[in-house]
Design an enzyme around this catalytic site. Sequence first.
Site, PDB file in Angstrom:
ATOM      1  N   CYS A  53      89.004 -86.578  34.009  1.00 58.73           N
ATOM      2  CA  CYS A  53      89.304 -86.123  34.945  1.00 58.73           C
ATOM      3  C   CYS A  53      90.926 -86.413  35.760  1.00 58.73           C
ATOM      4  O   CYS A  53      91.835 -85.568  36.001  1.00 58.73           O
ATOM      5  CB  CYS A  53      88.180 -86.892  36.719  1.00 58.73           C
ATOM      6  SG  CYS A  53      87.057 -85.964  35.989  1.00 58.73           S
ATOM      7  N   HIS A 103      91.735 -88.308  42.571  1.00 56.24           N
ATOM      8  CA  HIS A 103      91.189 -89.343  41.934  1.00 56.24           C
ATOM      9  C   HIS A 103      93.229 -89.084  41.358  1.00 56.24           C
ATOM     10  O   HIS A 103      92.786 -89.049  40.307  1.00 56.24           O
ATOM     11  CB  HIS A 103      90.910 -88.408  40.235  1.00 56.24           C
ATOM     12  CG  HIS A 103      90.158 -89.581  39.401  1.00 56.24           C
ATOM     13  ND1 HIS A 103      89.259 -90.234  39.318  1.00 56.24           N
ATOM     14  CD2 HIS A 103      90.425 -91.142  39.585  1.00 56.24           C
ATOM     15  CE1 HIS A 103      88.629 -91.163  38.288  1.00 56.24           C
ATOM     16  NE2 HIS A 103      89.845 -91.788  38.581  1.00 56.24           N
TER      17      HIS A 103
END
Length: 511
Positions: A53, A103
């Site tokens: 991610c 993120h």
Amino acid sequence: MTKGPNILILMVDQLNGTLFPDGPADWLHAPNLKRLAARSRRFANAYTASPLCAPGRASFMSGLLPSRTRVYDNAAEFASDIPTYAHHLRRAGWQTCLSGKMHFVGPDQLHGFEERLATDIYPADFGWTPDYRKPGERIDWWYHNMGSVTGSGVAEITNQMEYDDEVAHFARMKLYDYARGHDPRPWCLTVSFTHPHDPYVARQEFWDLYADCDHLDPPVAEMAYEDHDPHSQRILDANDRGNFDVTREDVRRSRRAYFANISYLDAKVGEILDTLDRTGQEAAILFVSDHGDMLGERGLWYKMSFLEGSARVPLMIAAEGVAPGLDETPVSNIDVCPTLCDLAGVDMSEIEPWTTGESLLPLGQGATRTSPVAMEYAAEGSYAPLVALRQGRFKYTRCALDPEQLFDLDADPHELTNLAGEPAHADTLAQFRAMADARWDLDRFDAEVRESQARRWVVYPALRQGGYYPWDWQPTRIASERYMRNHMDLNVLEDAQRAPRGQQPDPDGDA
């Protein structure tokens, strides 16, 4: 006043690109994405810069590989001096806004976005740092295990559904704000969902769509541990595969929930596109994922691999001047940043010597491209950096710890036959070796990753001692500027907050 297209970026998490051979596969219940695909340039061979991610997303935003962003893993800081597409567009006069996941790790939780509507779903600190000094160590409280597979099924609400419901709501409210026209600047809204990322749990209404699905068994059955390549073995160990009894029913149930969550996402995308249409706004639209999911193929799950299920992502662009249709050129999500700048007419020349991605717009205008697509991985499940190149029909992977791999994806789409030792492919292997040698110094890459990890293993426990000041984004809403307040003129307010303006229903009841 800046003139240029409004831009809507729809990002999803862990969506397997092999399910988008030309837009969503026919058997997927995804009517809104299929309508978007019909007017989009559809890149069938798009890849992540890194199949995890945070590294994949930092590369998507900046147009740089992880070795340049230094976002090696899910706990590596994304430096605030690295320009992202949000910086480029904002500098050129765009409103830039994020609703949802990105993120970001570190104290900068905006990275060029003028506004962020929701917090992130994952932590922003160094707590998930892997450690190459301890190969094979599992950090059980944050490493994936197979519980997402054995615990798959149906629920009305989960942590991730709550998040994506909120992301979609805030995005729609922001589109209403844009429609009211209080700010004359063009806008760029990034809407970033966390589905269909595991856990594999779906709402009943979407689960029911796949009762008779013919795709619940993976196209490649589970392999014995010893039949996997060394990196895949490390992924199995990192995911604690040996301590879980995963049945065929677990696999089928998990895949069904994953497909159902694609349909859940499709409904959210439909809500956003419907809001755009109802408010009379036009925008260039880009749809992309950060990485894929192996979905039980070979017995592998989640990501962390250069295999197609993990590394390939859907990528579609609907914009003026970009011809709709299927494009099989290998491309990357690091191409998004230069593509958005090209779309908006924004000059990147000041940093162009240091960028990696290439604009995709020429491909939508009839141009060809032969440069290879590069990928890197240096996070959990690895003991040293891995790199890969995709060019034409071939994919090449290299790691200092492992034998080289060379796959012919046209003849062997499931990557079951490694051609690296085949005399007939010696020239092709030599070409890929030369390209990799020119691009990477793996010893230096490894040393830089180890230095980053060691530093973070000092800083993180220090910051958790005594007073703790988290970096997680805290959304703020100024209540005194919402709805009706006594410093506002009610007549002005009621008119200003209406969009579209001036529409009256006709006698037949149509607007």
